[in-house]
Design a protein around this motif. Structure first.
Motif, PDB file in Angstrom:
ATOM      1  N   ILE A 131      -8.614 -17.708  13.558  1.00 14.75           N
ATOM      2  CA  ILE A 131      -7.564 -17.478  12.573  1.00 14.75           C
ATOM      3  C   ILE A 131      -7.282 -15.983  12.554  1.00 14.75           C
ATOM      4  O   ILE A 131      -8.204 -15.181  12.413  1.00 14.75           O
ATOM      5  CB  ILE A 131      -7.968 -17.949  11.162  1.00 14.75           C
ATOM      6  N   LEU A 132      -6.034 -15.620  12.736  1.00 16.29           N
ATOM      7  CA  LEU A 132      -5.633 -14.226  12.604  1.00 16.29           C
ATOM      8  C   LEU A 132      -5.036 -14.047  11.209  1.00 16.29           C
ATOM      9  O   LEU A 132      -4.154 -14.812  10.813  1.00 16.29           O
ATOM     10  CB  LEU A 132      -4.618 -13.840  13.676  1.00 16.29           C
ATOM     11  N   ALA A 133      -5.534 -13.079  10.489  1.00 19.10           N
ATOM     12  CA  ALA A 133      -5.012 -12.757   9.159  1.00 19.10           C
ATOM     13  C   ALA A 133      -4.232 -11.458   9.285  1.00 19.10           C
ATOM     14  O   ALA A 133      -4.707 -10.496   9.899  1.00 19.10           O
ATOM     15  CB  ALA A 133      -6.164 -12.602   8.165  1.00 19.10           C
ATOM     16  N   VAL A 134      -3.033 -11.422   8.714  1.00 19.28           N
ATOM     17  CA  VAL A 134      -2.172 -10.246   8.834  1.00 19.28           C
ATOM     18  C   VAL A 134      -1.772  -9.770   7.447  1.00 19.28           C
ATOM     19  O   VAL A 134      -1.307 -10.552   6.614  1.00 19.28           O
ATOM     20  CB  VAL A 134      -0.914 -10.551   9.675  1.00 19.28           C
ATOM     21  N   GLY A 135      -1.950  -8.477   7.235  1.00 18.80           N
ATOM     22  CA  GLY A 135      -1.550  -7.878   5.975  1.00 18.80           C
ATOM     23  C   GLY A 135      -0.879  -6.540   6.203  1.00 18.80           C
ATOM     24  O   GLY A 135      -1.075  -5.887   7.228  1.00 18.80           O
ATOM     25  N   GLY A 136      -0.081  -6.148   5.236  1.00 16.77           N
ATOM     26  CA  GLY A 136       0.592  -4.847   5.272  1.00 16.77           C
ATOM     27  C   GLY A 136       0.085  -3.987   4.125  1.00 16.77           C
ATOM     28  O   GLY A 136      -0.163  -4.480   3.025  1.00 16.77           O
ATOM     29  N   ASP A 137      -0.066  -2.709   4.378  1.00 22.48           N
ATOM     30  CA  ASP A 137      -0.533  -1.780   3.357  1.00 22.48           C
ATOM     31  C   ASP A 137       0.668  -1.078   2.736  1.00 22.48           C
ATOM     32  O   ASP A 137       1.270  -0.196   3.354  1.00 22.48           O
ATOM     33  CB  ASP A 137      -1.481  -0.756   3.972  1.00 22.48           C
ATOM     34  N   PRO A 138       1.034  -1.444   1.515  1.00 21.45           N
ATOM     35  CA  PRO A 138       2.229  -0.848   0.899  1.00 21.45           C
ATOM     36  C   PRO A 138       2.071   0.649   0.617  1.00 21.45           C
ATOM     37  O   PRO A 138       3.079   1.344   0.466  1.00 21.45           O
ATOM     38  CB  PRO A 138       2.397  -1.646  -0.400  1.00 21.45           C
ATOM     39  N   ARG A 139       0.859   1.151   0.602  1.00 25.45           N
ATOM     40  CA  ARG A 139       0.646   2.583   0.369  1.00 25.45           C
ATOM     41  C   ARG A 139       1.042   3.410   1.587  1.00 25.45           C
ATOM     42  O   ARG A 139       1.311   4.603   1.470  1.00 25.45           O
ATOM     43  CB  ARG A 139      -0.824   2.861   0.034  1.00 25.45           C
ATOM     44  N   GLU A 140       1.067   2.783   2.758  1.00 25.90           N
ATOM     45  CA  GLU A 140       1.387   3.490   3.996  1.00 25.90           C
ATOM     46  C   GLU A 140       2.792   3.204   4.513  1.00 25.90           C
ATOM     47  O   GLU A 140       3.299   3.930   5.362  1.00 25.90           O
ATOM     48  CB  GLU A 140       0.391   3.094   5.090  1.00 25.90           C
ATOM     49  N   ALA A 141       3.407   2.145   4.058  1.00 22.60           N
ATOM     50  CA  ALA A 141       4.656   1.660   4.646  1.00 22.60           C
ATOM     51  C   ALA A 141       5.843   2.556   4.327  1.00 22.60           C
ATOM     52  O   ALA A 141       5.853   3.300   3.345  1.00 22.60           O
ATOM     53  CB  ALA A 141       4.938   0.248   4.144  1.00 22.60           C
ATOM     54  N   TRP A 142       6.848   2.439   5.160  1.00 21.49           N
ATOM     55  CA  TRP A 142       8.112   3.127   4.930  1.00 21.49           C
ATOM     56  C   TRP A 142       8.802   2.486   3.737  1.00 21.49           C
ATOM     57  O   TRP A 142       8.754   1.265   3.530  1.00 21.49           O
ATOM     58  CB  TRP A 142       9.006   3.020   6.166  1.00 21.49           C
ATOM     59  N   PRO A 166     -13.602  -8.239   1.720  1.00 28.16           N
ATOM     60  CA  PRO A 166     -13.215  -7.056   0.938  1.00 28.16           C
ATOM     61  C   PRO A 166     -12.399  -6.029   1.713  1.00 28.16           C
ATOM     62  O   PRO A 166     -11.647  -5.260   1.110  1.00 28.16           O
ATOM     63  CB  PRO A 166     -14.562  -6.477   0.496  1.00 28.16           C
ATOM     64  N   GLU A 167     -12.487  -6.026   3.033  1.00 27.78           N
ATOM     65  CA  GLU A 167     -11.714  -5.088   3.837  1.00 27.78           C
ATOM     66  C   GLU A 167     -10.215  -5.362   3.754  1.00 27.78           C
ATOM     67  O   GLU A 167      -9.392  -4.532   4.118  1.00 27.78           O
ATOM     68  CB  GLU A 167     -12.186  -5.067   5.287  1.00 27.78           C
ATOM     69  N   MET A 168      -9.838  -6.513   3.226  1.00 25.11           N
ATOM     70  CA  MET A 168      -8.430  -6.875   3.056  1.00 25.11           C
ATOM     71  C   MET A 168      -7.883  -6.492   1.679  1.00 25.11           C
ATOM     72  O   MET A 168      -6.691  -6.659   1.421  1.00 25.11           O
ATOM     73  CB  MET A 168      -8.248  -8.385   3.258  1.00 25.11           C
ATOM     74  N   ALA A 169      -8.723  -5.990   0.809  1.00 28.09           N
ATOM     75  CA  ALA A 169      -8.393  -5.808  -0.608  1.00 28.09           C
ATOM     76  C   ALA A 169      -7.127  -4.999  -0.860  1.00 28.09           C
ATOM     77  O   ALA A 169      -6.360  -5.314  -1.770  1.00 28.09           O
ATOM     78  CB  ALA A 169      -9.565  -5.173  -1.347  1.00 28.09           C
ATOM     79  N   GLU A 170      -6.864  -3.966  -0.095  1.00 24.39           N
ATOM     80  CA  GLU A 170      -5.712  -3.086  -0.342  1.00 24.39           C
ATOM     81  C   GLU A 170      -4.437  -3.537   0.361  1.00 24.39           C
ATOM     82  O   GLU A 170      -3.414  -2.867   0.271  1.00 24.39           O
ATOM     83  CB  GLU A 170      -6.052  -1.657   0.090  1.00 24.39           C
ATOM     84  N   TYR A 171      -4.499  -4.667   1.031  1.00 25.54           N
ATOM     85  CA  TYR A 171      -3.360  -5.140   1.820  1.00 25.54           C
ATOM     86  C   TYR A 171      -2.635  -6.278   1.117  1.00 25.54           C
ATOM     87  O   TYR A 171      -3.248  -7.083   0.412  1.00 25.54           O
ATOM     88  CB  TYR A 171      -3.833  -5.622   3.195  1.00 25.54           C
TER      89      TYR A 171
END
Length: 171
Positions: free
Chosen positions: A73-84, A132-137
């Motif tokens: 399973i691939l989990a994909v997240g975006g970090d809104p703190r880094e995004a344009w 927990p490594e996904m927490a900010e995404y």
């Protein structure tokens, strides 16, 4: 362009996987396709987690009923703190970038003879608690990946599309 359109038409949401493992070299190629996916201003505020170990798969499967027993399973997240962020209205592109990456993952998997399905129906807070490594995404999707079971087939609506003029406007 014919090869891409053939790939795009042929790809389907696979909801039944065999127990055949995904070869590490194929998984690496799929991940590379995600890495090279375009993102807004090429900021790349996206993270892909390859969930492969039996323990990790058990935790991820507990967060969704739509894992289809895929071997990866691939989990994909975006970090809104880094995004344009679009200046005119403050629109954050973290989720858009993550969706582009996810699309690349799915098409690459299909190109390599594997199948996938885009799963949006999962418990994101539970997934973040389990990993927990996904927490900010902003976790956009899970992508079960593997070889299709022999009797896997596209859903009946796979080839149904709205009329062209309802989807395309020419100005």
């Amino acid at each position: 362009m014919g090869d891409f359109l053939e790939l795009a038409h042929d790809r389907f949401s696979c909801r039944k996987f065999s127990d055949r493992p995904v070869e590490p070299e194929k998984l690496e190629k799929i991940l590379e396709a995600g890495i090279v996916a375009p993102t807004a201003k090429n900021i790349q505020p996206v993270r892909i987690w390859a969930i492969e170990s039996p323990e990790a798969l058990e935790k991820a499967r507990a967060c969704t009923g739509f894992h289809y027993d895929a071997p990866v399973i691939l989990a994909v997240g975006g970090d809104p703190r880094e995004a344009w962020v679009r200046p005119s209205d403050g629109r954050n592109y973290a989720d858009v970038d993550a969706c582009i990456v996810g699309t690349h993952l799915m098409l690459a998997a299909h190109d390599l003879g594997l199948r996938s399905v885009w799963v949006g129906w999962f418990d994101a807070p539970a997934l973040k608690a389990a990993f927990p490594e996904m927490a900010e995404y902003d976790m956009v999707a899970l992508f079960p990946i593997g070889y299709a079971a022999e009797d896997a087939k596209p859903a009946p609506r796979h080839t149904q599309f709205k009329p062209y003029d309802e989807l395309v406007g020419r100005l």
